[in-house]
Scaffold this motif. Sequence first.
Motif, PDB file in Angstrom:
ATOM      1  N   GLY A 109       0.840  -1.204   0.000  1.00 36.65           N
ATOM      2  CA  GLY A 109       0.000   0.000   0.000  1.00 36.65           C
ATOM      3  C   GLY A 109       0.868   1.244   0.000  1.00 36.65           C
ATOM      4  N   TRP A 110       0.500   2.187  -0.824  1.00 38.10           N
ATOM      5  CA  TRP A 110       1.220   3.477  -0.857  1.00 38.10           C
ATOM      6  C   TRP A 110       0.168   4.566  -1.002  1.00 38.10           C
ATOM      7  CZ3 TRP A 110       2.161   7.297  -4.747  1.00 38.10           C
ATOM      8  CH2 TRP A 110       3.198   8.194  -4.441  1.00 38.10           C
ATOM      9  N   ARG A 111       0.055   5.388   0.009  1.00 30.57           N
ATOM     10  CA  ARG A 111      -1.041   6.361   0.042  1.00 30.57           C
ATOM     11  C   ARG A 111      -2.351   5.600  -0.177  1.00 30.57           C
ATOM     12  NH1 ARG A 111       2.164  11.577  -2.417  1.00 30.57           N
ATOM     13  NH2 ARG A 111       4.000  11.145  -1.187  1.00 30.57           N
ATOM     14  N   ASP A 112      -3.153   5.988  -1.146  1.00 29.29           N
ATOM     15  CA  ASP A 112      -4.425   5.264  -1.315  1.00 29.29           C
ATOM     16  C   ASP A 112      -4.344   4.150  -2.333  1.00 29.29           C
ATOM     17  OD1 ASP A 112      -5.908   6.457   0.537  1.00 29.29           O
ATOM     18  OD2 ASP A 112      -6.757   8.009  -0.774  1.00 29.29           O
ATOM     19  N   GLU A 113      -3.158   3.926  -2.851  1.00 28.63           N
ATOM     20  CA  GLU A 113      -3.028   2.995  -3.973  1.00 28.63           C
ATOM     21  C   GLU A 113      -2.536   1.623  -3.537  1.00 28.63           C
ATOM     22  OE1 GLU A 113      -3.479   3.145  -7.464  1.00 28.63           O
ATOM     23  OE2 GLU A 113      -4.667   4.862  -6.827  1.00 28.63           O
ATOM     24  N   GLN A 114      -2.965   0.637  -4.296  1.00 28.79           N
ATOM     25  CA  GLN A 114      -2.423  -0.702  -4.132  1.00 28.79           C
ATOM     26  C   GLN A 114      -1.297  -0.826  -5.161  1.00 28.79           C
ATOM     27  OE1 GLN A 114      -5.463  -3.754  -3.629  1.00 28.79           O
ATOM     28  NE2 GLN A 114      -4.270  -5.142  -4.883  1.00 28.79           N
ATOM     29  N   ILE A 115      -0.062  -0.925  -4.677  1.00 30.06           N
ATOM     30  CA  ILE A 115       1.098  -0.943  -5.574  1.00 30.06           C
ATOM     31  C   ILE A 115       1.718  -2.339  -5.573  1.00 30.06           C
ATOM     32  CG2 ILE A 115       3.412   0.037  -5.986  1.00 30.06           C
ATOM     33  CD1 ILE A 115       1.158   2.106  -6.370  1.00 30.06           C
ATOM     34  N   HIS A 116       2.048  -2.825  -6.753  1.00 27.42           N
ATOM     35  CA  HIS A 116       2.640  -4.152  -6.852  1.00 27.42           C
ATOM     36  C   HIS A 116       4.156  -4.068  -7.035  1.00 27.42           C
ATOM     37  CE1 HIS A 116      -1.352  -6.329  -8.007  1.00 27.42           C
ATOM     38  NE2 HIS A 116      -1.310  -5.929  -6.760  1.00 27.42           N
ATOM     39  N   LEU A 199     -16.433  -6.111  -7.799  1.00 26.75           N
ATOM     40  CA  LEU A 199     -15.195  -6.232  -7.023  1.00 26.75           C
ATOM     41  C   LEU A 199     -14.430  -4.944  -6.755  1.00 26.75           C
ATOM     42  CD1 LEU A 199     -14.040  -9.476  -8.826  1.00 26.75           C
ATOM     43  CD2 LEU A 199     -14.755  -9.322  -6.436  1.00 26.75           C
ATOM     44  N   ARG A 200     -14.675  -3.935  -7.570  1.00 27.60           N
ATOM     45  CA  ARG A 200     -13.850  -2.767  -7.330  1.00 27.60           C
ATOM     46  C   ARG A 200     -14.437  -1.879  -6.240  1.00 27.60           C
ATOM     47  NH1 ARG A 200     -13.843   1.857 -11.764  1.00 27.60           N
ATOM     48  NH2 ARG A 200     -15.980   2.536 -11.502  1.00 27.60           N
ATOM     49  N   ARG A 201     -13.635  -0.922  -5.822  1.00 30.28           N
ATOM     50  CA  ARG A 201     -14.046  -0.040  -4.724  1.00 30.28           C
ATOM     51  C   ARG A 201     -15.431   0.548  -5.007  1.00 30.28           C
ATOM     52  NH1 ARG A 201      -9.560   4.106  -3.077  1.00 30.28           N
ATOM     53  NH2 ARG A 201      -8.544   2.184  -2.466  1.00 30.28           N
ATOM     54  N   GLY A 202     -16.283   0.496  -4.002  1.00 31.97           N
ATOM     55  CA  GLY A 202     -17.637   1.042  -4.164  1.00 31.97           C
ATOM     56  C   GLY A 202     -18.644  -0.007  -4.590  1.00 31.97           C
ATOM     57  N   GLN A 203     -18.169  -1.180  -4.962  1.00 31.97           N
ATOM     58  CA  GLN A 203     -19.074  -2.241  -5.410  1.00 31.97           C
ATOM     59  C   GLN A 203     -19.345  -3.233  -4.267  1.00 31.97           C
ATOM     60  OE1 GLN A 203     -20.652  -1.717  -8.249  1.00 31.97           O
ATOM     61  NE2 GLN A 203     -19.371   0.113  -8.261  1.00 31.97           N
ATOM     62  N   PRO A 204     -20.408  -4.047  -4.403  1.00 35.95           N
ATOM     63  CA  PRO A 204     -20.891  -4.811  -3.246  1.00 35.95           C
ATOM     64  C   PRO A 204     -19.888  -5.799  -2.628  1.00 35.95           C
ATOM     65  CG  PRO A 204     -22.231  -5.241  -5.228  1.00 35.95           C
ATOM     66  CD  PRO A 204     -21.302  -4.136  -5.561  1.00 35.95           C
ATOM     67  N   ALA A 205     -18.943  -6.280  -3.390  1.00 33.52           N
ATOM     68  CA  ALA A 205     -18.039  -7.271  -2.784  1.00 33.52           C
ATOM     69  C   ALA A 205     -16.638  -6.713  -2.541  1.00 33.52           C
ATOM     70  CB  ALA A 205     -17.968  -8.528  -3.659  1.00 33.52           C
ATOM     71  N   TYR A 206     -16.529  -5.388  -2.515  1.00 34.31           N
ATOM     72  CA  TYR A 206     -15.209  -4.801  -2.279  1.00 34.31           C
ATOM     73  C   TYR A 206     -14.835  -4.883  -0.800  1.00 34.31           C
ATOM     74  CZ  TYR A 206     -11.303  -1.616  -2.019  1.00 34.31           C
ATOM     75  OH  TYR A 206     -10.056  -1.085  -1.800  1.00 34.31           O
ATOM     76  N   VAL A 207     -13.620  -5.283  -0.549  1.00 35.48           N
ATOM     77  CA  VAL A 207     -13.115  -5.324   0.821  1.00 35.48           C
ATOM     78  C   VAL A 207     -11.785  -4.574   0.872  1.00 35.48           C
ATOM     79  CG1 VAL A 207     -12.236  -6.825   2.666  1.00 35.48           C
ATOM     80  CG2 VAL A 207     -14.237  -7.528   1.356  1.00 35.48           C
ATOM     81  N   GLN A 208     -11.714  -3.618   1.738  1.00 38.03           N
ATOM     82  CA  GLN A 208     -10.491  -2.820   1.897  1.00 38.03           C
ATOM     83  C   GLN A 208      -9.443  -3.658   2.629  1.00 38.03           C
ATOM     84  OE1 GLN A 208     -10.232   0.746   1.290  1.00 38.03           O
ATOM     85  NE2 GLN A 208      -8.071   0.608   1.849  1.00 38.03           N
ATOM     86  N   GLN A 241       3.039  13.232 -11.703  1.00 38.90           N
ATOM     87  CA  GLN A 241       3.829  13.777 -10.605  1.00 38.90           C
ATOM     88  C   GLN A 241       3.903  12.777  -9.444  1.00 38.90           C
ATOM     89  OE1 GLN A 241       2.259  17.419  -9.052  1.00 38.90           O
ATOM     90  NE2 GLN A 241       4.119  17.876  -7.900  1.00 38.90           N
ATOM     91  N   ARG A 242       2.764  12.176  -9.163  1.00 37.36           N
ATOM     92  CA  ARG A 242       2.718  11.170  -8.098  1.00 37.36           C
ATOM     93  C   ARG A 242       3.529   9.944  -8.452  1.00 37.36           C
ATOM     94  NH1 ARG A 242      -1.753   9.897  -3.815  1.00 37.36           N
ATOM     95  NH2 ARG A 242      -1.390  11.781  -2.665  1.00 37.36           N
TER      96      ARG A 242
END
Length: 362
Positions: A109-116, A199-208, A241-242
Amino acid sequence: MTTISNIDLHCHTNASDGGFTPREVVLRAYGRGLNVLAITDHDLVAGVQEAVDAAAHYNALLREGSSEAPVETYIKPTAEIVKVENGILNREPQDRQLTVIPGIELSTGWRDEQIHIAGLFVDIYNEDLLKLVATRRSSRMERALAISEKLDRVGIHNAYERCAAKAQAGASITRGNYARLIYEDGLADSIDEAFHKYLRRGQPAYVQTEWGPISEAVEAINAAGGIAVLAHPRRYNISNQRLRKLIYEFKECGGGAMEVSNSQQSPLDRDYLMSLCVKYELYASLGSDFHNEGIYRDLGQNLDLDPSLPAVWTAPQAERFMSKDFKQRLVHLTYRKEYEEEEAEEAQKAVKHEEDHEREQE
Ligand code: AMP
Ligand code: MN
Ligand code: MN
Ligand code: MN
């Protein structure tokens, strides 16, 4: 035009969300004329040994001239397998040897992003690496079960059990596995749509999920003798920039390379990543991120590294895996073009479509 590179340093097996066993992936690599393939499953190294062993087996068969040795075929993007009788295919057996590079793709995790962060040339038995893998394993398990529960509420039952049954025992069950299941259940017209609907953020099966920091992943990879590679830098939903800030911080904590070339990438993106690679003095990597049969991403597909960039296989970490001699021959990537212009245009359009969606995934 489609090209296939003989080096691909990013792919998945059914130890995570890939559709093929490690041995099948290795066979596919021979079929497509690869000489180097890194196995980089999500958050574990469970598929690596099988792939290494399979390559040792097939390399020996090739050297012996056995009729059981893998045949170099060209797998068309339409999944049709076509034997090609000309060009650089049907090379001599010694030119068809495959080296499997042990790797991993760690979620951070980096800031709000999932980074691989990919790790290449790692010792898969290293304790520090395995410790991090164990941590990720429990986060993944917890999350996979939570997603499954949420899917259950919207009428998709036993999702975890069904995904686990299809993957290798002990596999990392990712959202990729669930997306495929939803698609196969006929509840989405594509894997991408499954992400968008469920599956994505905001959808019913999203898990943070709180993945650990980038530094933790980089340190474990370095401890295992590997080199940390920032995976698919263009696929994150961040400004230029980010992205530069991300690369700067990645390098500060010991990161050594970045992927410059991916299968689904515009020339513009590739040029930009090239410039960042030079600016931040990182080694350059390339990888298809192959998961499954499909027309857009396949082993070696559309990978291209400008020879002026310092290739990651020339890094000291690679030395245990590649002899000098071998490396020298590797510098020259081999390409072949096998599809008709029309088909290529179609594929290009589809890539664009898929890319647009992927950017929005989070
Ligand atoms: P996870 O690590 O569990 O969040 O799952 C991420 C995986 O899902 C990625 O590695 C991809 O394989 C897959 N994925 C993510 N977004 C998409 C998308 N829009 N379309 C298809 N596959 C995706
Ligand atoms: Mn995946
Ligand atoms: Mn990834
Ligand atoms: Mn990947």
